[in-house]
Design a protein around this motif. Structure first.
Motif, mmCIF file in Angstrom:
data_model
loop_
_atom_site.group_PDB
_atom_site.id
_atom_site.type_symbol
_atom_site.label_atom_id
_atom_site.label_comp_id
_atom_site.label_asym_id
_atom_site.label_seq_id
_atom_site.Cartn_x
_atom_site.Cartn_y
_atom_site.Cartn_z
ATOM 1 N N HIS A 229 -12.021 -4.807 33.004
ATOM 2 C CA HIS A 229 -12.434 -5.782 31.996
ATOM 3 C C HIS A 229 -11.893 -7.130 32.468
ATOM 4 O O HIS A 229 -10.673 -7.341 32.449
ATOM 5 N N LEU A 230 -12.776 -8.045 32.895
ATOM 6 C CA LEU A 230 -12.254 -9.265 33.509
ATOM 7 C C LEU A 230 -13.021 -10.505 33.093
ATOM 8 O O LEU A 230 -14.138 -10.441 32.580
ATOM 9 N N LYS A 231 -12.390 -11.649 33.345
ATOM 10 C CA LYS A 231 -13.048 -12.953 33.235
ATOM 11 C C LYS A 231 -12.457 -13.850 34.302
ATOM 12 O O LYS A 231 -11.250 -13.861 34.523
ATOM 13 N N ASN A 232 -13.338 -14.607 34.950
ATOM 14 C CA ASN A 232 -12.925 -15.490 36.030
ATOM 15 C C ASN A 232 -13.202 -16.948 35.687
ATOM 16 O O ASN A 232 -14.008 -17.264 34.807
ATOM 17 N N GLY A 233 -12.545 -17.839 36.407
ATOM 18 C CA GLY A 233 -12.790 -19.268 36.279
ATOM 19 C C GLY A 233 -12.718 -19.917 37.646
ATOM 20 O O GLY A 233 -11.881 -19.533 38.475
ATOM 21 N N TRP A 234 -13.574 -20.895 37.916
ATOM 22 C CA TRP A 234 -13.592 -21.530 39.234
ATOM 23 C C TRP A 234 -14.056 -22.981 39.072
ATOM 24 O O TRP A 234 -15.157 -23.243 38.659
ATOM 25 N N LEU A 235 -13.163 -23.898 39.363
ATOM 26 C CA LEU A 235 -13.403 -25.296 39.029
ATOM 27 C C LEU A 235 -12.719 -26.228 40.022
ATOM 28 O O LEU A 235 -11.498 -26.203 40.154
#
Length: 338
Positions: free
Chosen positions: A228-234
């Motif tokens: 169960h995941l969530k990613n961020g890339w900025l």
């Protein structure tokens, strides 16, 4: 002072230092057979019930960090593993721009509001939540952020004990958060008797993230474990690319032998030369953790090939822009030795 006197003074001083060093060395030298202990404050991992496991994880995580650039923070919480739990952390309270991992907080706040009103999510909420989590839809995130309001968001942070995080009033992607706060928020979804409303619904959505966005802490997760995941890339004009991945791991593969229940990993990075570099750092660290927490199980999820990583910003900051080109990194093979 004459030259002879100065020479004698230097000779006496040097001799005194040499004599003192010799005496101190003789007094303080440890017997050769005594091992030098690493101070607890310097250790990355602790496992009160299995110090050998903690030492092995510490060694292997340090090996990864020595090979990687950028600023890296991580927090690993495996409360049911071994006899007294396992924790690994580095820079766990350092603050980063959250980017799209802020959507975990939004998800939890929407569901907690629904539970406090003694109802499930409405069809509209369900539609927006699914778009926000599985496709990382920013329009849906902005709508829900405004719907729940800062007071409710802060309430869920308090519920989780996430005291490091500071909310950005309008740009949710610029919320400042830490790796420790991310594992605390995920803990609301995995711990028995959680005070958060509808945790199962949240976990189901986090397990259905689009395959193109399932890189990161999923790397090296073994068969029998649900990710169960969530990613961020900025990318921003300072500190380069922020690349983050946070996840909870549940399922039958976490309940075998001395493995007793879910565990959580959060890795936050910045100062990366490009997105692919940040992804590879996260995956190397995460695969190391999975290998030790799932001893004897075959990895089910390989590293993400560099060419499969979409290096466009996640759009959580309106000022986001790519700060340069990068060369794709090829993944290293998963190491299965213990």
């Amino acid at each position: 002072m004459c030259a002879t006197a100065r020479t004698r003074n230097r000779t006496f001083t040097a001799g005194g230092v040499l004599l003192a060093s010799t005496l101190l060395g003789g007094l303080m030298a440890a017997p050769p057979a005594v091992a030098v202990q690493t101070p607890a404050a310097e250790r990355l991992c602790t496992a009160p019930g299995d110090p050998g496991l903690a030492a092995r994880m510490d060694r292997d995580l340090r090996s990864v960090l020595r090979q990687r650039g950028g600023t890296v923070a991580f927090d690993v919480q495996a409360p049911g593993h071994g006899s007294k739990g396992v924790t690994c952390a580095r820079n766990a309270h350092t603050l980063f721009d959250a980017a799209s991992v802020a959507k975990v907080l939004i998800l939890e706040t929407v569901l907690h509001r629904a539970a406090s009103e003694r109802r499930g999510p409405t069809p509209r909420e369900s539609r927006l939540l699914r778009a926000m989590i599985t496709r990382s839809d920013n329009g849906a995130a902005s709508t829900l952020w405004r719907d729940v309001g800062l007071a409710r968001l802060k309430g869920v942070l308090r519920l989780a004990g996430a005291g490091d995080t500071s909310l950005a009033a309008r740009r949710w992607g610029l919320t400042r958060t830490s790796a420790r706060d991310q594992t605390r928020l995920l803990g609301l979804l995995t711990r028995p008797g959680s005070p958060l409303g509808h945790p199962r619904h949240a976990l189901d959505l986090l397990a259905q993230v689009d395959p193109a966005q399932r890189w990161g802490v999923s790397a090296g997760a073994p068969h029998g474990v649900t990710v169960h995941l969530k990613n961020g890339w900025l990318p921003r004009r300072w500190h380069g690319w922020r690349v983050h991945s946070v996840g909870a791991f549940t399922g039958e593969g976490t309940r075998k032998g001395t493995r007793k229940g879910p565990y959580r990993i959060a890795v936050l990075t910045q100062d990366n030369p490009g997105m692919r570099s940040g992804v590879r750092t996260i995956e190397l660290l995460s695969a190391t953790v999975h290998r030790h927490l799932a001893t004897g199980r075959t990895p089910a999820r390989p590293f993400t090939p560099g060419g499969a990583i979409d290096a466009r910003p996640d759009g959580s900051d309106l000022d986001a822009r790519v700060t340069g080109r990068e060369t794709p990194e090829e993944p290293r093979s998963l190491i299965t030795s213990k």
